[in-house]
Design an enzyme around this catalytic site. Structure first.
Site, PDB file in Angstrom:
ATOM      1  N   GLY A  51     -18.982  13.002 -27.165  1.00 45.80           N
ATOM      2  CA  GLY A  51     -18.684  13.802 -26.044  1.00 45.80           C
ATOM      3  C   GLY A  51     -18.786  12.993 -25.003  1.00 45.80           C
ATOM      4  O   GLY A  51     -18.684  11.718 -24.753  1.00 45.80           O
ATOM      5  N   CYS A  52     -19.304  13.486 -23.730  1.00 49.07           N
ATOM      6  CA  CYS A  52     -19.653  12.690 -22.556  1.00 49.07           C
ATOM      7  C   CYS A  52     -20.519  11.672 -22.764  1.00 49.07           C
ATOM      8  O   CYS A  52     -21.572  11.872 -23.407  1.00 49.07           O
ATOM      9  CB  CYS A  52     -19.890  13.724 -21.474  1.00 49.07           C
ATOM     10  N   PHE A  53     -20.127  10.203 -22.407  1.00 47.26           N
ATOM     11  CA  PHE A  53     -21.002   9.281 -22.554  1.00 47.26           C
ATOM     12  C   PHE A  53     -22.102   9.275 -21.948  1.00 47.26           C
ATOM     13  O   PHE A  53     -23.439   8.511 -22.212  1.00 47.26           O
ATOM     14  CB  PHE A  53     -20.443   8.129 -22.512  1.00 47.26           C
ATOM     15  N   TRP A  54     -22.609  10.082 -20.698  1.00 49.27           N
ATOM     16  CA  TRP A  54     -23.611  10.138 -19.924  1.00 49.27           C
ATOM     17  C   TRP A  54     -24.934  10.708 -20.856  1.00 49.27           C
ATOM     18  O   TRP A  54     -25.883   9.829 -21.146  1.00 49.27           O
ATOM     19  CB  TRP A  54     -23.630  11.002 -18.946  1.00 49.27           C
TER      20      TRP A  54
END
Length: 219
Positions: A51-54
């Protein structure tokens, strides 16, 4: 750049008193000792997408034994390793993280146990949380043959034990390279702790790490 606000299934399930449909209601079992490999050096690299790398980056920054974490792109070519291009879902890239770790302090198997426990829902194809598309797929990019062996055996172990309510669709893909993301994406969670997307989607993952993996937790 903005991302939609979303309440993760795990959080919603906790609020409603039920488990998330695709996830285990408890800590995902660790790899069997015969799966993990002994350390042969004091520095190793893992590349994962969930998913979102954050949020993925944010979780591993709190894992004891991790030396460095960076957000970036993996799965495609260097020429398309940019946020705008990757967001099209046509480059082969996934938003990924590069985790440099000391295998004498945290093994690759433990890196994967954390991944399957708190980082990603491995039963969702081409999406995580509010984000959808191949760039948000659940994927492992082993950087060594030993890592590939561990990843395959561990997924087989979890599948055989039916840890999740749905089949694991996490892919194990050839490592073609890791390309760091733009500066604004690096260490995004720590720099933007009150950003709504972080508060709703990613901070619960870090809290789950602290709660479920106290021996691996680094504040």
């Amino acid at each position: 750049m903005t991302r939609p606000i979303f309440i993760p299934l795990a959080v919603l399930g906790a609020l409603l008193g039920v488990a998330a449909a695709g996830s285990s209601s408890a800590l995902v079992t660790a790899p069997r000792p015969t799966i993990d490999v002994p350390a042969t050096a004091n520095r190793e690299v893992a590349v994962l997408a969930g998913g979102c790398f954050w949020g993925v980056e944010g979780v591993y920054r709190h894992v004891k034994g991790v030396i460095d974490v960076s957000s970036g792109y993996s799965g495609g070519s260097a020429s398309t390793a940019r946020y705008e291009a990757t967001s099209s879902g046509t480059t082969g890239h996934a938003e990924s993280v590069r985790v440099v770790f000391d295998p004498t302090k945290v093994s690759y198997g433990e890196i994967l146990q954390i991944y399957f426990s708190v980082v990603a829902d491995p039963t969702l194809k081409d999406r995580q949380g509010p984000d959808s598309g191949t760039q948000y797929r659940s994927a492992l990019f082993p950087t060594t043959p030993a890592q590939a062996k561990v990843a395959r055996a561990y997924i087989a172990q979890l599948s055989s034990a039916r840890v999740f309510n749905r089949p694991i669709v996490t892919t194990i893909e050839p490592f073609k390279g890791f390309y760091p993301a733009e500066r604004e994406h690096q260490n995004f969670m720590a720099r933007n702790p009150s950003y709504p997307y972080i508060v709703i989607n990613d901070r619960p993952k870090v809290e789950a790490l602290r709660r479920q993996f106290p021996a691996n937790w680094r504040g």
